[in-house]
Design an enzyme around this catalytic site. Structure first.
Site, short mmCIF file in Angstrom:
data_model
loop_
_atom_site.label_atom_id
_atom_site.label_comp_id
_atom_site.label_asym_id
_atom_site.label_seq_id
_atom_site.Cartn_x
_atom_site.Cartn_y
_atom_site.Cartn_z
N THR A 399 7.37 -22.85 3.85
CA THR A 399 6.88 -23.36 2.56
C THR A 399 7.35 -22.29 1.61
O THR A 399 7.82 -21.25 2.04
CB THR A 399 5.33 -23.45 2.60
OG1 THR A 399 4.96 -24.53 3.43
CG2 THR A 399 4.71 -23.65 1.23
N GLY A 492 1.14 -22.48 6.51
CA GLY A 492 0.10 -23.43 6.88
C GLY A 492 -1.28 -22.86 6.60
O GLY A 492 -1.50 -22.22 5.57
O1 DON Z 1 0.52 -28.31 3.05
C1 DON Z 1 0.34 -27.65 4.05
O2 DON Z 1 -0.71 -27.11 4.33
C2 DON Z 1 1.50 -27.42 4.99
N1 DON Z 1 2.43 -28.50 4.89
C3 DON Z 1 2.12 -26.12 4.64
C4 DON Z 1 3.18 -25.77 5.60
C5 DON Z 1 3.57 -24.38 5.51
O3 DON Z 1 3.00 -23.56 4.85
C6 DON Z 1 4.70 -24.03 6.33
N2 DON Z 1 5.11 -22.70 6.07
N3 DON Z 1 5.42 -21.72 6.05
#
Ligand code: DON
Length: 588
Positions: A399, A492
């Site tokens: 992300t 996440g």
């Molecule tokens: O919105 C969420 O919580 C997840 N889709 C975020 C995913 C995420 O942070 C992946 N990353 N590094």
């Protein structure tokens, strides 16, 4: 220097006759040659990574040097923090393709210099033809991977609508100006870093599974650091969006390309899903903690609520008096995290579709009650808070977060995502970008863990038009109404606890921002009942004592990077880019 080669256009006959066909082909050939030459010229856009910067005029910290530099370029042209954030996000879509995006979604938190706060939700939505059991087989079992890879994993993208909504309300420069740097990097190419090369090589088999080999991310030899990545189709899409905005993305040829790609692979998203997509301004989630006010996202992000719950539970204890890194402080934080994440699983989902008892969840009596069984002598097993299936967590997720402040003190905290690296791996070839795999953030079956090991239930079940629960937590900590700390992360559910620990390191433990960001982290999310942590998050003696209390540990390679900006006592800006990734701090 290695380069991608553009294939020459193919001549074809069509109803407008051979003359026009040849003319069109020549025009296409000319356009390709222009792009080819810009992509094969001497290496442009060399850069190095800078971790810390100071400025009194403006600061951008983002996941890639060229993205942070874009933000500064826009501030230098007279843009404000919103303009800079949008342009930075657009450049991330080019230079950080595993997470930066046009085909994903996210959240934006804005605190203006007059102390007004605004939050924007441009999270993806479930397509109209989705349904709660769409990832289950006829016997009710989860079909492995269906919510995570391929066309059924994609939610309706929100990023372009979000950028336009933010610009319409607060932008100062012309919309098309914000696209300049992104178009430049997409059409002229930029040299990639080691981490990007590693990711591209690692995901090549999945790219090939869903796409033909002609996409810019696939090449014969392994990618090496310094290789030039050119994205001519993306450059063209950016040019179209610079002219046509969200209308072009959701109603125009870009939208057509998305639907054609998805339908061709057996997906269910339709044009009507794109056409009905709207970004939503919501009420900020505000939490007071020891003289500071945290501004974060409300639902469908769980981040603001979970952070608020943890802080409220902690506020009844004198955290600052227990030494940083001590058994007492870590045990207390873990126990608060465990309890807040249990509520996340039980109650949280899209507030436009389900009733969430937010007030009750944030009620101080309720939260004090939740900590009733807490003692410094032992753990509270997660199974005694509620019983559900558990499953182990998988690392390596992506992300991207960016933090911006302009010379007037307007601050933006912006997190966007494709969910996993390169989303569902389906590339809209004609338009030059990947689609997200955000559908996996729904609870695809009650009690079954998603990719991040998160359990959910009814509140986060799939329904048409519903937004999946998120952990993204762009945050601005304000002091007397003014920005004090701007931060966010990826990873996440660990986003929430990463933010929490950086905030507490600064305001409870008086650490410098560099130290606060770099300090190793830990995380508990109720289920699985284990403490995930980075190496050296605890001293051996502390870990030993925590084990004796009943904590179970699982070491992971790394938590997400936290790009952060601190407004110092003299009003200047300190930008810190986390060493955990290629993040870059650039002052004006
Ligand atoms: O919105 C969420 O919580 C997840 N889709 C975020 C995913 C995420 O942070 C992946 N990353 N590094």
């Amino acid at each position: 220097m290695r380069n991608n080669l553009l294939l020459p256009p193919v001549l074809s006959y069509d109803r407008s006759g051979i003359f026009f066909t040849c003319l069109k082909a020549l025009a296409a050939l000319f356009a390709s040659l222009v792009l080819l030459s810009s992509c094969t010229s001497e290496q442009k856009h060399a850069y190095s990574v800078q971790k810390v910067d100071h400025s009194s005029k403006g600061m951008v910290v983002a996941a890639h040097p060229l993205a942070s530099k874009t933000g500064i370029e826009i501030l230098e042209q007279g843009g404000n923090a919103i303009d800079a954030a949008i342009a930075t996000q657009l450049t991330l879509a080019v230079v950080h393709p595993r997470a930066g995006n046009l085909g994903g979604g996210g959240f934006l938190v804005y605190l203006d210099s007059a102390g007004h706060s605004f939050v924007l939700d441009f999270r993806e939505e479930a397509p109209g033809r989705s349904h709660r059991n769409m990832y289950l087989d006829s016997t009710g079992n989860v079909i492995e991977g269906l919510s995570f890879k391929g066309p059924l994993a994609a939610g309706v993208p929100g990023s372009v609508a979000g950028m336009e909504a933010a610009h319409n309300r607060f932008g100062r420069l012309e919309w098309k100006t914000l696209f300049g740097p992104a178009i430049r990097y997409a059409s002229e190419g930029y040299p990639i870093l080691q981490r990007e090369a590693d990711r591209l090589n690692k995901h090549k088999p999945e790219f090939l599974e869903w796409n033909d080999p002609g996409i810019p991310f696939i090449k014969e030899d392994p990618w090496m650091p310094g290789d030039l990545l050119c994205q001519p189709a993306l450059a063209e899409t950016l040019r179209k969006l610079a002219k046509g905005g969200a209308q072009e993305f959701y109603h125009g040829s870009t939208g057509d390309a998305i639907i054609t790609t998805i339908s061709g692979l057996g997906g269910i998203m339709q044009k009507a899903d794109l056409q009905s997509y709207q970004a939503q301004w919501r009420d900020p989630m505000t939490t007071d903690y020891k003289g500071y006010t945290l501004l974060a996202m409300p639902l469908p992000s769980s981040g603001g609520i979970v952070l608020a719950q943890i802080l409220e539970m902690l506020e009844h204890f004198s955290l600052g008096e227990y030494e940083q890194g001590s058994v007492r402080s870590i045990h207390l934080m873990i126990e608060a995290e465990r309890r807040a994440f249990a509520d996340r699983a039980g109650y949280l989902g899209d507030p436009d579709v389900i009733d969430v008892p937010v007030e009750k969840l944030l009620d101080s009596t309720y939260l004090a009650e939740k900590m009733h069984a807490f003692t410094f002598d032992t753990v509270t097993p997660s199974a005694s808070i509620s019983e559900t299936d558990t499953s182990s967590l998988i690392e390596h997720f992506e992300t991207t977060h960016l933090s911006v402040i302009d010379k007037d003190g307007n601050a933006v905290s912006l997190t966007t995502t494709l969910n996993d690296n390169f989303g569902c791996k389906v590339f809209v070839k004609e338009a030059g970008f990947f689609l997200n795999n955000e559908m996996d953030d729904f609870s695809i079956k009650p009690g079954i863990a998603n990719y991040y090991g998160l359990i959910g239930n009814e509140a986060n079940a799939i329904a048409p038009g519903k937004r999946m629960l998120s952990s993204m937590t762009p945050t601005i900590v304000a002091k007397q109404g003014k920005p004090f700390l701007i931060l966010g992360s990826h990873g996440g559910p660990t986003i929430i606890t990463s933010n929490l620990q950086v905030i507490l390191n600064v305001i409870e433990y008086d650490m410098s921002l560099e130290e606060a960001v770099l300090r190793k982290r830990f995380h508990h999310q109720w289920l699985p009942d284990e403490v995930r942590h980075e190496a050296h998050a605890f001293s051996p003696a502390v870990r030993d004592s925590l084990e004796k209390l009943g904590h179970v540990f699982k070491q992971i390679q790394s938590f997400g990077a936290v790009p952060a900006i601190l407004v110092t006592a003299d009003g200047t800006y300190l930008g810190v880019a986390d060493d955990r990734a290629d993040d870059h701090a650039e002052g004006m």
